[in-house]
Write a protein that holds these residues in place. Structure first.
Motif, mmCIF file in Angstrom:
data_model
loop_
_atom_site.group_PDB
_atom_site.id
_atom_site.type_symbol
_atom_site.label_atom_id
_atom_site.label_comp_id
_atom_site.label_asym_id
_atom_site.label_seq_id
_atom_site.Cartn_x
_atom_site.Cartn_y
_atom_site.Cartn_z
ATOM 1 N N ASN A 139 -12.896 15.427 -18.270
ATOM 2 C CA ASN A 139 -12.131 15.954 -19.401
ATOM 3 C C ASN A 139 -10.669 16.132 -19.022
ATOM 4 O O ASN A 139 -9.771 15.819 -19.816
ATOM 5 C CB ASN A 139 -12.723 17.275 -19.885
ATOM 6 N N ASP A 140 -10.412 16.644 -17.809
ATOM 7 C CA ASP A 140 -9.037 16.817 -17.350
ATOM 8 C C ASP A 140 -8.318 15.473 -17.255
ATOM 9 O O ASP A 140 -7.167 15.352 -17.686
ATOM 10 C CB ASP A 140 -9.014 17.523 -15.995
ATOM 11 N N ILE A 141 -8.989 14.473 -16.726
ATOM 12 C CA ILE A 141 -8.384 13.145 -16.613
ATOM 13 C C ILE A 141 -8.111 12.566 -17.994
ATOM 14 O O ILE A 141 -7.038 11.991 -18.241
ATOM 15 C CB ILE A 141 -9.281 12.212 -15.773
ATOM 16 N N GLY A 184 -4.425 12.395 -18.047
ATOM 17 C CA GLY A 184 -4.194 11.069 -17.494
ATOM 18 C C GLY A 184 -4.351 11.048 -15.984
ATOM 19 O O GLY A 184 -4.556 12.067 -15.330
ATOM 20 N N VAL A 185 -4.224 9.856 -15.436
ATOM 21 C CA VAL A 185 -4.342 9.668 -13.995
ATOM 22 C C VAL A 185 -3.106 10.228 -13.294
ATOM 23 O O VAL A 185 -3.179 10.740 -12.194
ATOM 24 C CB VAL A 185 -4.531 8.173 -13.674
ATOM 25 N N ASN A 243 4.773 15.103 -14.461
ATOM 26 C CA ASN A 243 5.794 15.137 -13.416
ATOM 27 C C ASN A 243 5.711 13.926 -12.485
ATOM 28 O O ASN A 243 6.433 13.848 -11.502
ATOM 29 C CB ASN A 243 5.696 16.437 -12.613
ATOM 30 N N GLY A 244 4.813 12.985 -12.781
ATOM 31 C CA GLY A 244 4.692 11.772 -11.984
ATOM 32 C C GLY A 244 3.720 11.879 -10.825
ATOM 33 O O GLY A 244 3.415 10.879 -10.186
ATOM 34 N N ARG A 245 3.243 13.063 -10.551
ATOM 35 C CA ARG A 245 2.294 13.244 -9.457
ATOM 36 C C ARG A 245 0.905 12.788 -9.883
ATOM 37 O O ARG A 245 0.561 12.802 -11.067
ATOM 38 C CB ARG A 245 2.254 14.706 -9.034
ATOM 39 N N LYS A 246 0.115 12.387 -8.897
ATOM 40 C CA LYS A 246 -1.264 11.987 -9.165
ATOM 41 C C LYS A 246 -2.071 13.193 -9.627
ATOM 42 O O LYS A 246 -1.886 14.297 -9.124
ATOM 43 C CB LYS A 246 -1.916 11.409 -7.908
ATOM 44 N N ASN A 247 -2.936 12.956 -10.569
ATOM 45 C CA ASN A 247 -3.855 13.993 -11.018
ATOM 46 C C ASN A 247 -4.941 14.130 -9.960
ATOM 47 O O ASN A 247 -5.703 13.196 -9.708
ATOM 48 C CB ASN A 247 -4.452 13.621 -12.379
ATOM 49 N N SER A 257 -7.627 15.511 -10.037
ATOM 50 C CA SER A 257 -8.981 15.424 -10.590
ATOM 51 C C SER A 257 -9.601 14.054 -10.337
ATOM 52 O O SER A 257 -10.820 13.937 -10.236
ATOM 53 C CB SER A 257 -8.965 15.718 -12.091
ATOM 54 N N VAL A 258 -8.765 13.017 -10.214
ATOM 55 C CA VAL A 258 -9.296 11.670 -9.980
ATOM 56 C C VAL A 258 -10.009 11.617 -8.628
ATOM 57 O O VAL A 258 -11.161 11.183 -8.532
ATOM 58 C CB VAL A 258 -8.172 10.613 -10.058
#
Length: 104
Positions: free
Chosen positions: A52-54, A58-59, A63-67, A69-70
């Protein structure tokens, strides 16, 4: 993935019943195996939250940082697979016992 909380809870209960059923077919529906099913369900809920968070963020975050949660989702899915292995629940076992799971 789910329309609402009720659908999610129904699916969760069906998943749990299915896992218990698989243990029953193997005559391993005893502690600590039943406890591991509860732990598996908790991981499943964590995976749903991460998905759900992804889906929401998004991925990559704004701020451009990786999520994160992936990566966490990959780890949770791997752990879930390991748990099924330890419970000896494999696609072959499930296929052999492919009978309908009784409703509540």
């Amino acid at each position: 993935m789910f329309k609402n909380e009720l659908a999610r809870n129904r699916y969760k209960e069906k998943l749990k019943r299915s896992l218990i059923y698989q243990l029953e077919k193997q005559n391993t529906n005893i502690e600590p195996f039943l406890d591991n099913i509860d732990r598996y369900i908790n991981l499943w809920e964590t995976a749903i939250s991460l998905e759900n968070d992804i889906n929401m963020n998004g991925v990559r975050l704004e701020n451009g940082r990786k999520n994160e949660s992936v990566a966490l989702l990959v780890s949770v899915n791997k752990q879930m697979g390991l748990m099924l292995d330890k419970l000896a629940i494999t696609p072959e076992i499930v296929g052999e016992a492919n009978e309908p799971i009784p409703e509540l």
